[in-house]
Design a protein around this motif. Structure first.
Motif, PDB file in Angstrom:
ATOM      1  N   ALA A 133      10.960   0.934  88.553  1.00 44.36           N
ATOM      2  CA  ALA A 133      10.520   2.323  88.417  1.00 44.36           C
ATOM      3  C   ALA A 133      11.642   3.298  88.753  1.00 44.36           C
ATOM      4  N   CYS A 183       8.811   8.931  93.597  1.00 48.69           N
ATOM      5  CA  CYS A 183       8.347   7.586  93.238  1.00 48.69           C
ATOM      6  C   CYS A 183       7.466   7.074  94.365  1.00 48.69           C
ATOM      7  N   ASN A 216       9.237  13.317  82.672  1.00 47.11           N
ATOM      8  CA  ASN A 216       9.354  11.873  82.466  1.00 47.11           C
ATOM      9  C   ASN A 216       8.489  11.142  83.470  1.00 47.11           C
ATOM     10  N   LYS A 218       7.604   6.876  84.660  1.00 51.29           N
ATOM     11  CA  LYS A 218       7.759   5.436  84.479  1.00 51.29           C
ATOM     12  C   LYS A 218       6.784   4.748  85.412  1.00 51.29           C
ATOM     13  N   VAL A 220       5.278   1.036  86.450  1.00 57.16           N
ATOM     14  CA  VAL A 220       5.602  -0.395  86.380  1.00 57.16           C
ATOM     15  C   VAL A 220       4.558  -1.184  87.157  1.00 57.16           C
ATOM     16  N   VAL A 230       6.445  -2.682  82.279  1.00 57.27           N
ATOM     17  CA  VAL A 230       6.676  -1.247  82.162  1.00 57.27           C
ATOM     18  C   VAL A 230       5.715  -0.680  81.130  1.00 57.27           C
ATOM     19  N   GLU A 232       4.162   1.412  78.301  1.00 56.09           N
ATOM     20  CA  GLU A 232       4.616   2.197  77.153  1.00 56.09           C
ATOM     21  C   GLU A 232       3.641   3.332  76.841  1.00 56.09           C
ATOM     22  N   PRO A 235       3.670   7.106  79.457  1.00 60.37           N
ATOM     23  CA  PRO A 235       4.539   8.250  79.126  1.00 60.37           C
ATOM     24  C   PRO A 235       4.026   9.069  77.941  1.00 60.37           C
TER      25      PRO A 235
END
Length: 294
Positions: A133, A183, A216, A218, A220, A230, A232, A235
């Protein structure tokens, strides 16, 4: 009785000596860093190496370099306990230090290494998920030189990774956290005690200058596929949007649709699917709020 097989023991003093041994001994040898996974596998007769190369005390392969504005480098033989207690890492990468604190017991964390946690490549490993991440890369070394790749590209599946003959994982490179980002990491097991995660997850969110619009993200997932997974879909749901309850619900549904869990002694596939949705909803909200305050 769990008696180890006979083997030759090598303890190189330098990284170059270790690489010479790795190249010359090839498949006959296994690398020992902390040994918390390797020794168990040997005791249970899962593997019977003819040689052990102990790299745990090589200074070139231990330690943390954390510079303001320049990210961080974590050497592969750095112990999990050292990472857990690092104030420098906690300031920049709290998701990683928290994940380290969740690995095994205190006795295990004192011995286990971050490199071993990735090289063992367990789908339920704690540190690969936040490392992914955070955009971490692994550096793989051989006598011919170094190569880099994202950690999610390094881990191929359970006990399978991208190491080739003559190579060792030497360090991790973490980029500097970007402005207006945060994060967060979470994990769930079936009891509040030392055990392997039923599921884990890390979410990294970066906001635009307004500190409200997601630039953005991310997400995981761990222990719901053969390697860190991850997302898809997440996002595409969140980028360019301001978080609200409807989007949070969609994030949970998206994560559940992408997860490919199995049933085992720790949890059923159905339980893991339910939990991954709950973790996604919680961690997206936590990361978003933390990014707004960054």
């Amino acid at each position: 009785m769990n008696i180890l097989n006979n083997f030759e023991y090598f303890k190189p003093k330098t990284k170059s000596e270790a690489l010479e041994l790795v190249k010359n001994l090839g498949d006959k040898a296994k690398i020992l860093a902390g040994g918390t996974d390797l020794i168990i596998m040997m005791k249970e007769k899962m593997i019977k190496p003819e040689a052990i190369i102990d790299i745990g005390d090589i200074d070139e392969l231990k330690g943390i370099e954390c510079k303001e504005g320049c990210g961080a480098e974590i050497k592969a033989c750095t112990t999990i306990e050292y990472i857990e207690s690092s104030s420098e890492l906690a300031k920049k990468y709290p998701a990683l230090t928290f994940a380290a604190s969740q690995l095994g017991s205190k006795q295990v964390r004192v011995m286990a290494t971050i490199g071993g946690n990735s090289c063992h490549s367990s789908p339920a490993a704690e540190t690969p998920t936040p490392l992914s991440a955070l955009g971490a890369k692994v550096v793989i070394s051989s006598l011919e030189g170094d190569r880099e790749l994202p950690i999610e590209g390094f881990i191929h599946g359970n006990r399978k990774n991208d190491l080739k003959p003559g190579e060792i994982l030497s360090k991790f490179i973490l980029p500097e956290p970007v402005k207006n980002s945060a994060c967060r990491y979470g994990n769930i097991g079936l009891r509040n005690a030392m055990e392997i995660d039923a599921v884990n997850m890390a979410v990294n969110i970066e906001l635009d200058e307004d500190k409200a619009t997601i630039k953005n993200v991310k997400l995981v997932m761990g222990s719901v596929a053969i390697k860190p997974l991850v997302s898809e879909k997440v996002p595409t749901i969140l980028n360019g949007r301001k978080l609200n309850d409807e989007l949070v619900t969609k994030v949970g549904e998206a994560a559940q649709s992408e997860a490919k869990p199995i049933s085992d002694v720790r949890a059923s596939a159905e339980y893991r699917t339910d939990v991954i949705g709950a973790l996604a909803r919680r961690l997206v909200k936590e990361s978003y709020e933390a990014a707004r305050e960054a």
